[in-house]
Design a protein around this motif. Structure first.
Motif, PDB file in Angstrom:
ATOM      1  N   LEU A 119      -5.764  -0.727  -2.078  1.00 37.49           N
ATOM      2  CA  LEU A 119      -6.275   0.441  -2.176  1.00 37.49           C
ATOM      3  C   LEU A 119      -6.581   1.191  -0.837  1.00 37.49           C
ATOM      4  CD1 LEU A 119      -8.927  -0.733  -5.011  1.00 37.49           C
ATOM      5  CD2 LEU A 119      -7.036   0.824  -5.332  1.00 37.49           C
ATOM      6  N   ASP A 120      -7.100   0.469   0.084  1.00 37.68           N
ATOM      7  CA  ASP A 120      -7.514   0.667   1.391  1.00 37.68           C
ATOM      8  C   ASP A 120      -8.227   1.997   1.397  1.00 37.68           C
ATOM      9  OD1 ASP A 120      -7.037   0.211   4.260  1.00 37.68           O
ATOM     10  OD2 ASP A 120      -5.847   2.149   4.311  1.00 37.68           O
ATOM     11  N   THR A 121      -8.402   3.107   2.182  1.00 36.33           N
ATOM     12  CA  THR A 121      -8.770   4.047   2.302  1.00 36.33           C
ATOM     13  C   THR A 121      -7.961   5.303   1.449  1.00 36.33           C
ATOM     14  OG1 THR A 121      -9.796   3.539   4.493  1.00 36.33           O
ATOM     15  CG2 THR A 121      -9.969   6.154   3.921  1.00 36.33           C
ATOM     16  N   PRO A 122      -8.683   6.172   0.762  1.00 39.40           N
ATOM     17  CA  PRO A 122      -8.152   6.926  -0.027  1.00 39.40           C
ATOM     18  C   PRO A 122      -7.299   7.875   0.983  1.00 39.40           C
ATOM     19  CG  PRO A 122      -9.936   6.606  -1.126  1.00 39.40           C
ATOM     20  CD  PRO A 122     -10.017   5.830   0.097  1.00 39.40           C
ATOM     21  N   GLY A 123      -5.934   8.301   0.586  1.00 38.26           N
ATOM     22  CA  GLY A 123      -5.221   9.003   1.435  1.00 38.26           C
ATOM     23  C   GLY A 123      -4.127   8.649   2.185  1.00 38.26           C
ATOM     24  N   PHE A 124      -4.191   7.172   2.174  1.00 43.80           N
ATOM     25  CA  PHE A 124      -3.250   6.513   3.231  1.00 43.80           C
ATOM     26  C   PHE A 124      -1.832   6.768   2.664  1.00 43.80           C
ATOM     27  CE2 PHE A 124      -3.849   3.257  -0.105  1.00 43.80           C
ATOM     28  CZ  PHE A 124      -2.664   2.515  -0.295  1.00 43.80           C
ATOM     29  N   LEU A 125      -1.584   7.325   1.439  1.00 47.09           N
ATOM     30  CA  LEU A 125      -0.089   7.408   1.147  1.00 47.09           C
ATOM     31  C   LEU A 125       0.396   8.764   1.477  1.00 47.09           C
ATOM     32  CD1 LEU A 125       0.137   6.316  -2.873  1.00 47.09           C
ATOM     33  CD2 LEU A 125       1.536   5.616  -0.873  1.00 47.09           C
ATOM     34  N   ALA A 126      -0.517   9.522   1.960  1.00 42.72           N
ATOM     35  CA  ALA A 126       0.321  10.891   2.536  1.00 42.72           C
ATOM     36  C   ALA A 126       1.199  10.700   3.504  1.00 42.72           C
ATOM     37  CB  ALA A 126      -0.949  11.906   2.794  1.00 42.72           C
ATOM     38  N   PRO A 127       1.116  10.094   4.666  1.00 38.03           N
ATOM     39  CA  PRO A 127       2.195  10.076   5.630  1.00 38.03           C
ATOM     40  C   PRO A 127       3.591   9.539   4.921  1.00 38.03           C
ATOM     41  CG  PRO A 127       0.251   9.096   6.573  1.00 38.03           C
ATOM     42  CD  PRO A 127      -0.235   9.202   5.101  1.00 38.03           C
ATOM     43  N   ALA A 128       3.364   8.455   3.997  1.00 40.83           N
ATOM     44  CA  ALA A 128       4.543   7.867   3.466  1.00 40.83           C
ATOM     45  C   ALA A 128       5.371   9.078   2.498  1.00 40.83           C
ATOM     46  CB  ALA A 128       4.412   6.693   2.604  1.00 40.83           C
ATOM     47  N   VAL A 129       4.578   9.881   1.794  1.00 39.66           N
ATOM     48  CA  VAL A 129       5.050  10.785   0.931  1.00 39.66           C
ATOM     49  C   VAL A 129       5.832  11.792   1.999  1.00 39.66           C
ATOM     50  CG1 VAL A 129       4.568  12.887  -0.492  1.00 39.66           C
ATOM     51  CG2 VAL A 129       3.568  10.758  -0.949  1.00 39.66           C
ATOM     52  N   GLU A 130       5.271  12.227   2.984  1.00 39.64           N
ATOM     53  CA  GLU A 130       5.993  13.172   3.954  1.00 39.64           C
ATOM     54  C   GLU A 130       7.021  12.642   4.554  1.00 39.64           C
ATOM     55  OE1 GLU A 130       2.836  13.812   7.078  1.00 39.64           O
ATOM     56  OE2 GLU A 130       1.620  14.829   5.755  1.00 39.64           O
ATOM     57  N   ALA A 148      16.978   8.845  -2.563  1.00 38.38           N
ATOM     58  CA  ALA A 148      16.684   9.980  -3.867  1.00 38.38           C
ATOM     59  C   ALA A 148      15.213  10.011  -4.177  1.00 38.38           C
ATOM     60  CB  ALA A 148      17.402   9.202  -5.000  1.00 38.38           C
ATOM     61  N   MET A 149      14.655   8.658  -4.095  1.00 35.20           N
ATOM     62  CA  MET A 149      13.253   8.789  -4.294  1.00 35.20           C
ATOM     63  C   MET A 149      12.449   7.494  -3.726  1.00 35.20           C
ATOM     64  SD  MET A 149      12.821   8.277  -8.282  1.00 35.20           S
ATOM     65  CE  MET A 149      13.182   6.487  -9.098  1.00 35.20           C
ATOM     66  N   LEU A 150      11.214   7.716  -3.239  1.00 31.35           N
ATOM     67  CA  LEU A 150      10.251   6.775  -3.105  1.00 31.35           C
ATOM     68  C   LEU A 150       9.251   6.696  -4.340  1.00 31.35           C
ATOM     69  CD1 LEU A 150       8.576   4.707  -1.411  1.00 31.35           C
ATOM     70  CD2 LEU A 150       7.025   6.849  -0.733  1.00 31.35           C
ATOM     71  N   ILE A 151       9.267   5.488  -5.104  1.00 28.75           N
ATOM     72  CA  ILE A 151       8.648   5.211  -6.357  1.00 28.75           C
ATOM     73  C   ILE A 151       7.444   4.273  -5.750  1.00 28.75           C
ATOM     74  CG2 ILE A 151       9.981   3.741  -7.290  1.00 28.75           C
ATOM     75  CD1 ILE A 151       9.192   4.194  -9.988  1.00 28.75           C
ATOM     76  N   VAL A 152       6.190   4.470  -6.108  1.00 24.27           N
ATOM     77  CA  VAL A 152       5.284   3.609  -6.225  1.00 24.27           C
ATOM     78  C   VAL A 152       4.195   3.639  -7.307  1.00 24.27           C
ATOM     79  CG1 VAL A 152       5.131   3.534  -3.513  1.00 24.27           C
ATOM     80  CG2 VAL A 152       3.513   4.959  -4.686  1.00 24.27           C
ATOM     81  N   ASP A 153       3.390   2.685  -7.429  1.00 21.50           N
ATOM     82  CA  ASP A 153       2.313   2.579  -8.581  1.00 21.50           C
ATOM     83  C   ASP A 153       1.053   2.698  -7.613  1.00 21.50           C
ATOM     84  OD1 ASP A 153      -0.217   1.545  -9.542  1.00 21.50           O
ATOM     85  OD2 ASP A 153       0.644  -0.346 -10.411  1.00 21.50           O
ATOM     86  N   THR A 154       0.276   3.961  -7.996  1.00 23.52           N
ATOM     87  CA  THR A 154      -0.506   4.449  -6.808  1.00 23.52           C
ATOM     88  C   THR A 154      -1.560   3.773  -6.460  1.00 23.52           C
ATOM     89  OG1 THR A 154      -1.360   5.876  -8.646  1.00 23.52           O
ATOM     90  CG2 THR A 154       0.379   6.720  -7.232  1.00 23.52           C
ATOM     91  N   VAL A 155      -1.764   2.650  -7.167  1.00 26.12           N
ATOM     92  CA  VAL A 155      -2.852   1.465  -6.852  1.00 26.12           C
ATOM     93  C   VAL A 155      -2.267   0.041  -6.525  1.00 26.12           C
ATOM     94  CG1 VAL A 155      -4.874   2.456  -8.178  1.00 26.12           C
ATOM     95  CG2 VAL A 155      -3.457   0.902  -9.364  1.00 26.12           C
ATOM     96  N   PHE A 156      -0.655   0.193  -6.473  1.00 27.39           N
ATOM     97  CA  PHE A 156       0.017  -1.161  -6.058  1.00 27.39           C
ATOM     98  C   PHE A 156      -0.651  -2.280  -6.953  1.00 27.39           C
ATOM     99  CE2 PHE A 156       0.120   1.998  -2.829  1.00 27.39           C
ATOM    100  CZ  PHE A 156       1.283   2.092  -2.711  1.00 27.39           C
ATOM    101  N   SER A 157      -0.572  -2.397  -8.502  1.00 26.25           N
ATOM    102  CA  SER A 157      -1.269  -3.185  -9.176  1.00 26.25           C
ATOM    103  C   SER A 157      -0.204  -4.361  -9.031  1.00 26.25           C
ATOM    104  CB  SER A 157      -1.614  -2.521 -10.389  1.00 26.25           C
ATOM    105  OG  SER A 157      -0.423  -2.068 -10.868  1.00 26.25           O
ATOM    106  N   SER A 158       0.874  -4.432  -9.130  1.00 23.43           N
ATOM    107  CA  SER A 158       1.635  -5.554  -9.240  1.00 23.43           C
ATOM    108  C   SER A 158       1.795  -6.402  -7.713  1.00 23.43           C
ATOM    109  CB  SER A 158       3.055  -5.357  -9.696  1.00 23.43           C
ATOM    110  OG  SER A 158       2.963  -4.926 -11.016  1.00 23.43           O
ATOM    111  N   ASP A 159       1.537  -5.379  -6.817  1.00 27.45           N
ATOM    112  CA  ASP A 159       1.456  -6.120  -5.375  1.00 27.45           C
ATOM    113  C   ASP A 159       0.396  -6.579  -4.956  1.00 27.45           C
ATOM    114  OD1 ASP A 159       4.108  -5.213  -4.105  1.00 27.45           O
ATOM    115  OD2 ASP A 159       3.396  -3.152  -4.967  1.00 27.45           O
TER     116      ASP A 159
END
Length: 435
Positions: free
Chosen positions: A224-235, A209-220
């Motif tokens: 942060l890594d290089t901005p943009g690294f989330l795009a392939p996971a969203v795809e 149904a969905m992937l849910i992430v806190d976009t800075v992964f604060s509790s993890d």
């Protein structure tokens, strides 16, 4: 919890011992207090909290009061609207519409609807209901120390709560996007983990149904890594028929400095965005922003109503918070002050390499690894958090092992406040690691 009070321990005054006893009797056993010796606070102003003796405490933790504790404009807006009208969304009222339109202006155009709740937990719970209707799936993918709320559904998505609660039967946890978890590359590795999780859901007879992430992964641990690294996971989640929910409860409202929302650092467009804590500067208001096509099926099948979500007072307060962020330039302030703060932490880490490891930050959200012989050291993190508390500086710890300092002050936090923090941290480190 590394940063928690153990009943019967600490250095409480007789009066505070009485308060703790009353609290235990009235609130029961599930609540927790911060710090080995809990802090008894009676008022707040700006970046400061005050105890009953009038002592100031530097707040380096509370993102709830994002524009500062008891901001006079927010307090006035709350009082004015409460004295005029306080009712729900089943009556026509300009206030909620004025706010909804102004809030949506801060999002990319395809995100065109907002639904109001009282808490981020409710917003994430509502998002899950919407995702189920939109996709026909029930499976959820989260990171392995995530926190997304306290309802039955969201607690089961909140791995940081512990194995007695999470993961739920329809939840798959994947490693957070840290260099240690994905040494071959975070962007590709995290996307591959999403695809593997989708396969695991299908093996259980579930559709994603969905992937849910806190976009800075604060509790993890604030990855942060290089901005943009989330795009392939969203795809990847969309290719499997699921939606992407950006949990902006912690990174949102300008905290990361360069953008209003954490997902904007990645150049991605979420299907849904959940909002919470900072939205009302302490007043309970939250929401879910969505693409219209995502909510269409849910809206056709079900009604949505929340007695207090989006009430007239909540709308007035949230509007004033948004105005203050914009009028006082707090997003840019977070970027500039956060960069100086992070540089000061790195200089301090260079002087204490035996204890301070990697420093990460985006605006006024910073994290510092606490290590011993290069390995995570939650006990030392606890000593540091409580040592700062003894100097009236408030932070906490995060990460799967609780060894990462979590620094997240109100947005008006200044460079002089950062210098006070760095001085206090230096003193704590000198005390625990004498030359």
């Amino acid at each position: 919890m590394v940063n928690a009070y153990t009943p019967g321990k600490g250095r409480l005054s007789p009066a505070d011992e009485t308060l703790v006893a009353r609290r235990t009797r009235a609130l029961g056993p599930a609540y927790r207090l911060f710090y080995e010796t809990p802090v008894h606070l009676v008022r707040g102003q700006g970046v400061w909290l005050y105890d009953a003796q009038g002592n100031p405490w530097l707040d380096c933790y509370n993102n709830v009061a994002c524009v500062g504790h008891c901001h006079p404009r927010v307090v006035e807006a709350m009082a004015r609207q409460a004295a005029t009208l306080a009712t729900h969304t089943r009556y026509l009222h300009d206030g909620i519409l004025d706010y909804a339109e102004r809030l949506l202006e801060t999002f990319p155009d395809p995100l065109g609807h907002v639904m109001f709740t009282c808490t981020g937990s409710e917003a994430n719970d509502l998002a899950y209901r919407v995702a189920r209707a939109a996709t026909g799936g029930t499976g959820v993918i989260v990171t392995d120390n995530a926190y997304h709320g306290v309802t039955l559904a969201t607690a089961q998505m909140s791995m940081s709560i512990g194995p007695a609660v999470a993961p739920g039967p329809e939840v798959i946890a994947i490693p957070a996007p840290s260099p240690a978890n994905y040494p071959g590359g975070i962007a590709a590795g995290f996307a591959a983990a999403v695809r593997t999780a989708c396969a695991a859901l299908r093996d259980k007879g579930l559709r994603p149904a969905m992937l849910i992430v806190d976009t800075v992964f604060s509790s993890d641990g604030l990855w942060l890594d290089t901005p943009g690294f989330l795009a392939p996971a969203v795809e990847a989640i969309r290719a499997e028929g699921g939606l992407f929910l950006a949990d902006e409860v912690q990174p949102g409202f300008g905290r990361t400095g360069g953008s209003m929302w954490g997902f904007q650092r990645h150049g991605i467009l979420p299907d849904m965005v959940s909002l919470g804590k900072p939205m009302g500067n302490g007043y309970p208001v939250a929401g879910l922003v969505l693409r219209p096509d995502v909510i269409a099926e849910f809206g056709a099948q079900a009604r949505y109503f929340n007695t207090f979500g989006g009430n007239a007072v909540a709308a007035a307060v949230a509007m004033e918070v948004l105005r203050v962020i914009q009028d006082e330039g707090l997003m840019h302030h977070a970027e500039v002050t956060g960069a100086a703060f992070a540089e000061g932490l790195r200089k301090l880490a260079a002087r204490h390499p035996e204890t301070l490891g990697d420093v990460r930050g985006a605006g006024l959200f910073l994290a510092v690894d606490i290590l011993q012989d290069g390995a995570p050291d939650p006990a030392a993190a606890g000593r540091i958090v409580n040592g700062l508390r003894d100097r009236r500086v408030l932070i906490s710890a995060t990460g799967p092992q609780g060894n990462i300092l979590k620094i997240r002050p109100p947005l008006p936090f200044s460079t002089s406040n950062a210098e006070q923090f760095l001085s206090a941290l230096g003193a704590v480190l000198a005390e625990h690691n004498p030359a």
